[in-house]
Design a protein around this motif. Structure first.
Motif, PDB file in Angstrom:
ATOM      1  N   PHE A  15       1.305  -0.633   0.299  1.00  0.00           N
ATOM      2  CA  PHE A  15       0.108  -0.122  -0.367  1.00  0.00           C
ATOM      3  C   PHE A  15       0.539   1.238  -0.379  1.00  0.00           C
ATOM      4  CE2 PHE A  15      -3.106  -3.195   2.637  1.00  0.00           C
ATOM      5  CZ  PHE A  15      -3.828  -3.379   1.122  1.00  0.00           C
ATOM      6  N   GLY A  16       0.613   2.307  -0.954  1.00  0.00           N
ATOM      7  CA  GLY A  16       1.374   3.469  -0.701  1.00  0.00           C
ATOM      8  C   GLY A  16       1.847   4.197  -2.087  1.00  0.00           C
ATOM      9  N   GLU A  17       2.528   2.331  -2.712  1.00  0.00           N
ATOM     10  CA  GLU A  17       3.251   2.678  -3.773  1.00  0.00           C
ATOM     11  C   GLU A  17       2.613   3.003  -4.991  1.00  0.00           C
ATOM     12  OE1 GLU A  17       6.101  -0.141  -5.201  1.00  0.00           O
ATOM     13  OE2 GLU A  17       4.980  -1.483  -3.572  1.00  0.00           O
ATOM     14  N   GLN A  64      -2.642   4.640  -7.079  1.00  0.00           N
ATOM     15  CA  GLN A  64      -1.148   4.437  -6.189  1.00  0.00           C
ATOM     16  C   GLN A  64      -2.297   3.102  -5.043  1.00  0.00           C
ATOM     17  OE1 GLN A  64      -1.132   7.656  -3.059  1.00  0.00           O
ATOM     18  NE2 GLN A  64       0.558   6.493  -2.190  1.00  0.00           N
ATOM     19  N   GLN A 120      -4.072   1.844  -2.817  1.00  0.00           N
ATOM     20  CA  GLN A 120      -4.641   2.101  -1.257  1.00  0.00           C
ATOM     21  C   GLN A 120      -5.205   0.819  -0.686  1.00  0.00           C
ATOM     22  OE1 GLN A 120      -7.074   5.526  -1.878  1.00  0.00           O
ATOM     23  NE2 GLN A 120      -5.143   7.034  -1.934  1.00  0.00           N
ATOM     24  N   SER A 121      -5.857   0.673   0.472  1.00  0.00           N
ATOM     25  CA  SER A 121      -6.979  -0.435   1.174  1.00  0.00           C
ATOM     26  C   SER A 121      -8.485  -0.135   1.508  1.00  0.00           C
ATOM     27  CB  SER A 121      -6.399  -0.375   2.776  1.00  0.00           C
ATOM     28  OG  SER A 121      -7.024  -1.779   3.780  1.00  0.00           O
ATOM     29  N   GLY A 172       4.868  13.560  -3.702  1.00  0.00           N
ATOM     30  CA  GLY A 172       4.233  12.378  -3.515  1.00  0.00           C
ATOM     31  C   GLY A 172       5.101  11.346  -4.598  1.00  0.00           C
ATOM     32  N   ARG A 227       6.853  10.008  -1.613  1.00  0.00           N
ATOM     33  CA  ARG A 227       6.836   8.995  -0.548  1.00  0.00           C
ATOM     34  C   ARG A 227       6.283   7.072  -1.277  1.00  0.00           C
ATOM     35  NH1 ARG A 227       3.461  13.252   0.601  1.00  0.00           N
ATOM     36  NH2 ARG A 227       1.769  13.412  -1.513  1.00  0.00           N
ATOM     37  N   ALA A 228       6.097   7.442  -2.415  1.00  0.00           N
ATOM     38  CA  ALA A 228       6.511   5.858  -3.163  1.00  0.00           C
ATOM     39  C   ALA A 228       7.149   5.018  -3.111  1.00  0.00           C
ATOM     40  CB  ALA A 228       5.241   6.294  -4.459  1.00  0.00           C
ATOM     41  N   VAL A 247       7.905   3.731   0.062  1.00  0.00           N
ATOM     42  CA  VAL A 247       7.129   2.573   0.366  1.00  0.00           C
ATOM     43  C   VAL A 247       7.913   1.378  -1.090  1.00  0.00           C
ATOM     44  CG1 VAL A 247       5.424   0.855  -0.553  1.00  0.00           C
ATOM     45  CG2 VAL A 247       4.814   3.859   0.697  1.00  0.00           C
ATOM     46  N   ARG A 248       8.234   1.813  -2.470  1.00  0.00           N
ATOM     47  CA  ARG A 248       9.001   0.868  -2.881  1.00  0.00           C
ATOM     48  C   ARG A 248      10.422   0.176  -2.792  1.00  0.00           C
ATOM     49  NH1 ARG A 248      10.082   2.910  -9.473  1.00  0.00           N
ATOM     50  NH2 ARG A 248      11.192   0.498  -9.799  1.00  0.00           N
TER      51      ARG A 248
END
Length: 470
Positions: free
Chosen positions: A155-157, A176, A178-179, A296, A299-300, A303-304
């Motif tokens: 999540f977040g990628e 992106q 997201q849950s 943005g 942040r991605a 996570v990656r």
């Protein structure tokens, strides 16, 4: 009067004949239904271990009857003794074909229920078969080593979904993870929760059975598909500008005209964690959009890769022409300008450039901007030398093997001289072997090459200025 009596007798005879034919038809339908029931009972007895779904499908198949033509309907109303031998022969032939077709469909249904045959498995395992994708089992997928530095999707990628049809990308979307969200489209949807934990670069099927390629977004994908305010500097132009400026890790670069933040991201990656980028934007809305896009991507990326993208870009909402206090005491190895009138900002920028530094200017409107820039350099007598004025067109090509209508590969046919029957027979034999084999020989398949229908020609003029010592 006699004619009326004769007509009444004919009507009575015809009504009796119709009644007899209706009774004969009812008997024939009862006999047909009874025979089908017996055949189904026999099939049910032989395949008692089949699933209930397959049993219901076989029941519907046993009741299925081929649609009759008008001639067959008329012949079905007549008694058998009134038909000619030719009609009886055709009727028997049709019944035989119908029975064979029914048995073939029953066999296919049983094979689908029990699993694919050996031939089907060979076809699935052959990666060269056109139109068929090889599948990897779950155990083999889990045993594959992960890409160094990459993680499983989380999540977040930022991901890109692509749908291709006839070797053309019909759909491309940046999203992106997201849950609880869904990837929606005309071809169906995919739950984001079903994507998490997968490896990048996989084909995932929607609810309608359409295969969608889901992969990680590169910086080029993000720049082209992200939300933007003004027009961006396209990656092909940004790469050329980086080569012009010769930006390396640890450099300090000035950017004027942040726009949507595309060039800021490319400069940030070029200078690395040891470098610095100062981005100046006069419009507040463009400044906010550039900051949002930059954060943005950072942040991605965390996570990656599990590590932070370098926070090496300083965004300022100011005018470069009056930003002397902002630039005081700083020297730049290069500068990138994306302004309508760049010659107005050069007097404030030039003193802060190191000798030999390059200023790359992006002019997106017309060649008149180039002439205005050169005229400004002539009048201002700045220590800047114009080295190059270029544009960067890109021409995409579509190259693919030639396929026949049934999806098989086309085969090259070498020329055969007239009268050479042995050579012609050898060519026919080799073509048959190539067609029936699993894969054609190297060099035997022709390719079709043509320019892509969607071309990106002119986007901007790029001007390279170098600071020189007079």
């Amino acid at each position: 009067m006699a004619g009326f009596v004769c007509m009444r007798r004919l009507v009575r005879i015809n009504s009796n004949r119709v009644l007899f034919l209706n009774v004969h038809k009812c008997k024939r339908e009862i006999r047909t239904f009874f025979a089908n029931s017996v055949n189904y009972k026999e099939a049910e007895g032989d395949n008692s271990n089949l699933s209930p779904e397959l049993t219901s499908r076989l029941t519907l198949l046993s009741r299925r009857r081929r649609s009759l033509s008008p001639l067959e309907r008329i012949s079905g109303l007549l008694p058998q003794d009134a038909l000619s031998p030719e009609v009886m022969q055709l009727r028997d032939l049709n019944e035989t074909e119908t029975t064979a077709e029914t048995e073939l469909l029953e066999t296919r249904l049983i094979q689908e229920d029990c699993g694919p045959s050996e031939d089907d498995l060979d076809t699935l395992e052959d990666p060269e078969t056109p139109g068929v994708h090889s599948h990897v089992t779950f155990e083999e997928e889990e045993s594959c080593p992960s890409v160094p530095g990459e993680r499983l999707l989380g999540f977040g990628e930022l991901l890109v979904a692509e749908y291709s049809k006839k070797r053309r990308v019909e759909f491309k979307k940046l999203f992106q993870l997201q849950s609880g969200a869904r990837l929606m489209g005309n071809w169906g949807f995919i739950q984001h929760n079903d994507i998490v934990g997968k490896r990048a670069g996989q084909f995932l099927k929607t609810g309608r059975g359409v295969s969608i390629l889901v992969r990680r977004a590169s910086l080029e994908d993000y720049v082209l598909l992200m939300r933007r305010g003004p027009a961006i500097a396209y990656p092909k132009d940004a790469a050329t500008m980086l080569m012009m400026m010769d930006v390396t890790e640890g450099d300090c670069v000035l950017e004027s005209g942040s726009g949507s933040g595309a060039m800021s991201l490319f400069l940030s990656r070029a200078v690395g964690s040891k470098g610095c980028v100062i981005s100046v934007e006069i419009r507040e809305d463009h400044h906010k959009r550039a900051v949002l896009n930059y954060n943005g991507w950072r942040r991605a990326w965390s996570v990656r890769r599990g590590e932070e993208w370098p926070d090496n870009v300083q965004f300022h909402n100011a005018d470069l022409c009056t930003a002397s206090p902002l630039l005081s005491g700083q020297g730049f190895h290069a500068a990138a300008l994306d302004l309508i009138h760049p010659h107005l900002a050069l007097p404030a920028l030039t003193p802060h450039l190191h000798p030999g530094a390059v200023c790359a200017i992006y002019l997106a409107n017309s060649i008149t901007q180039v002439t205005d820039l050169l005229e400004g350099l002539r009048c201002l007598e700045l220590p800047l030398l114009c080295e190059r004025i270029i544009e960067v067109p890109v021409r995409d090509w579509t190259v693919a093997p030639a396929l026949q209508k049934d999806g098989s590969y086309c085969i090259r046919k070498p020329p055969v001289l007239p009268g050479d029957e042995q050579a012609e027979a050898a060519v026919v034999t080799s073509n048959q072997e190539r067609t029936t084999g699993s894969r054609p020989d190297f060099g035997s398949v022709p390719y079709i090459a043509r320019p892509h229908p969607e071309q990106m020609s002119h986007t901007a003029f790029l001007v390279k200025l170098r600071k020189c010592v007079l």
